[in-house]
Design a protein around this motif. Sequence first.
Motif, PDB file in Angstrom:
ATOM      1  N   VAL A  24       0.833  -1.197   0.000  1.00 21.83           N
ATOM      2  CA  VAL A  24       0.000   0.000   0.000  1.00 21.83           C
ATOM      3  C   VAL A  24       0.873   1.255   0.000  1.00 21.83           C
ATOM      4  O   VAL A  24       0.662   2.168  -0.804  1.00 21.83           O
ATOM      5  N   PHE A  25       1.859   1.316   0.883  1.00 21.71           N
ATOM      6  CA  PHE A  25       2.731   2.488   0.971  1.00 21.71           C
ATOM      7  C   PHE A  25       3.554   2.653  -0.310  1.00 21.71           C
ATOM      8  O   PHE A  25       3.743   3.762  -0.803  1.00 21.71           O
ATOM      9  N   TRP A  26       4.051   1.547  -0.812  1.00 23.89           N
ATOM     10  CA  TRP A  26       4.826   1.567  -2.045  1.00 23.89           C
ATOM     11  C   TRP A  26       3.966   2.076  -3.199  1.00 23.89           C
ATOM     12  O   TRP A  26       4.418   2.889  -3.998  1.00 23.89           O
ATOM     13  N   GLY A  27       2.733   1.599  -3.281  1.00 31.34           N
ATOM     14  CA  GLY A  27       1.839   2.012  -4.355  1.00 31.34           C
ATOM     15  C   GLY A  27       1.561   3.503  -4.337  1.00 31.34           C
ATOM     16  O   GLY A  27       1.653   4.181  -5.364  1.00 31.34           O
ATOM     17  N   THR A  32       0.973   4.543  -8.171  1.00 34.26           N
ATOM     18  CA  THR A  32       0.272   3.423  -8.786  1.00 34.26           C
ATOM     19  C   THR A  32      -0.648   2.838  -7.720  1.00 34.26           C
ATOM     20  O   THR A  32      -0.210   2.483  -6.638  1.00 34.26           O
ATOM     21  N   TYR A  33      -1.916   2.776  -8.019  1.00 33.38           N
ATOM     22  CA  TYR A  33      -2.899   2.496  -6.975  1.00 33.38           C
ATOM     23  C   TYR A  33      -3.482   1.085  -7.008  1.00 33.38           C
ATOM     24  O   TYR A  33      -4.286   0.744  -6.156  1.00 33.38           O
ATOM     25  N   LEU A  34      -3.049   0.252  -7.924  1.00 33.67           N
ATOM     26  CA  LEU A  34      -3.490  -1.141  -7.918  1.00 33.67           C
ATOM     27  C   LEU A  34      -3.080  -1.889  -6.649  1.00 33.67           C
ATOM     28  O   LEU A  34      -3.807  -2.770  -6.199  1.00 33.67           O
ATOM     29  N   PRO A  35      -1.953  -1.540  -6.016  1.00 28.22           N
ATOM     30  CA  PRO A  35      -1.613  -2.206  -4.754  1.00 28.22           C
ATOM     31  C   PRO A  35      -2.625  -1.966  -3.636  1.00 28.22           C
ATOM     32  O   PRO A  35      -2.656  -2.709  -2.661  1.00 28.22           O
ATOM     33  N   LEU A  36      -3.478  -0.970  -3.769  1.00 27.70           N
ATOM     34  CA  LEU A  36      -4.511  -0.747  -2.756  1.00 27.70           C
ATOM     35  C   LEU A  36      -5.499  -1.911  -2.682  1.00 27.70           C
ATOM     36  O   LEU A  36      -6.180  -2.087  -1.677  1.00 27.70           O
ATOM     37  N   LEU A  37      -5.532  -2.720  -3.726  1.00 26.17           N
ATOM     38  CA  LEU A  37      -6.406  -3.905  -3.712  1.00 26.17           C
ATOM     39  C   LEU A  37      -5.944  -4.926  -2.672  1.00 26.17           C
ATOM     40  O   LEU A  37      -6.691  -5.840  -2.336  1.00 26.17           O
ATOM     41  N   LEU A  39      -5.823  -4.382   0.282  1.00 25.59           N
ATOM     42  CA  LEU A  39      -6.649  -4.123   1.466  1.00 25.59           C
ATOM     43  C   LEU A  39      -7.900  -4.994   1.504  1.00 25.59           C
ATOM     44  O   LEU A  39      -8.609  -5.011   2.504  1.00 25.59           O
ATOM     45  N   ILE A  40      -8.174  -5.712   0.428  1.00 25.43           N
ATOM     46  CA  ILE A  40      -9.333  -6.602   0.368  1.00 25.43           C
ATOM     47  C   ILE A  40      -8.954  -7.934   1.012  1.00 25.43           C
ATOM     48  O   ILE A  40      -8.042  -8.620   0.530  1.00 25.43           O
ATOM     49  N   PRO A  41      -9.637  -8.303   2.102  1.00 23.10           N
ATOM     50  CA  PRO A  41      -9.305  -9.564   2.786  1.00 23.10           C
ATOM     51  C   PRO A  41      -9.430 -10.772   1.849  1.00 23.10           C
ATOM     52  O   PRO A  41     -10.246 -10.783   0.945  1.00 23.10           O
ATOM     53  N   VAL A  42      -8.630 -11.752   2.060  1.00 22.40           N
ATOM     54  CA  VAL A  42      -8.527 -13.018   1.330  1.00 22.40           C
ATOM     55  C   VAL A  42      -7.942 -12.795  -0.074  1.00 22.40           C
ATOM     56  O   VAL A  42      -6.989 -13.459  -0.448  1.00 22.40           O
ATOM     57  N   PHE A  46      -3.402 -13.481  -2.649  1.00 22.95           N
ATOM     58  CA  PHE A  46      -2.981 -13.649  -4.038  1.00 22.95           C
ATOM     59  C   PHE A  46      -2.374 -12.354  -4.581  1.00 22.95           C
ATOM     60  O   PHE A  46      -1.339 -12.368  -5.248  1.00 22.95           O
ATOM     61  N   TRP A  47      -2.993 -11.228  -4.280  1.00 22.30           N
ATOM     62  CA  TRP A  47      -2.634  -9.962  -4.909  1.00 22.30           C
ATOM     63  C   TRP A  47      -1.249  -9.452  -4.499  1.00 22.30           C
ATOM     64  O   TRP A  47      -0.576  -8.789  -5.294  1.00 22.30           O
ATOM     65  N   ILE A  48      -0.780  -9.749  -3.278  1.00 21.54           N
ATOM     66  CA  ILE A  48       0.553  -9.272  -2.886  1.00 21.54           C
ATOM     67  C   ILE A  48       1.637  -9.853  -3.795  1.00 21.54           C
ATOM     68  O   ILE A  48       2.631  -9.186  -4.074  1.00 21.54           O
ATOM     69  N   PHE A  49       1.428 -11.062  -4.292  1.00 20.88           N
ATOM     70  CA  PHE A  49       2.399 -11.661  -5.203  1.00 20.88           C
ATOM     71  C   PHE A  49       2.352 -10.994  -6.575  1.00 20.88           C
ATOM     72  O   PHE A  49       3.383 -10.805  -7.216  1.00 20.88           O
TER      73      PHE A  49
END
Length: 110
Positions: A24-27, A32-37, A39-42, A46-49
């Motif tokens: 989130v901080f990096w995004g 780039t705001y796709l890393p904000l996703l 924040l969605i549990p579960v 997958f998304w951090i990778f």
Amino acid sequence: MQEDGKETPQEIKGWNWGAFIYNVFWGVGNKTYLPLLTLIPVFNIFWIFVVGFKGNEWAWQKGDYEDVETFRAVQATWNRAGLWNFIISIAIFAIYLVFFWSVLMNFFDQ
């Protein structure tokens, strides 16, 4: 890959520890705001990778970098911080497991 009319150089593609750990901080820091996703549990499992793998490309597309060397210098700080955080987290987790295991074994020995 081309997005926003900007070609992504092959040499910047690859894993970014800063994007993976500090997603989130990096995004936000790289506009780039796709890393904000993450924040969605579960879904975040997958998304951090995805963020770790695609982060460099996203940052290049959104950033105003003069050249690859400048980009790499900026991302090197994120990568170092992310990698150290990952290593320290794994070490703390291992120490926790050893401690928990020894407490558990002492409990059953009584």
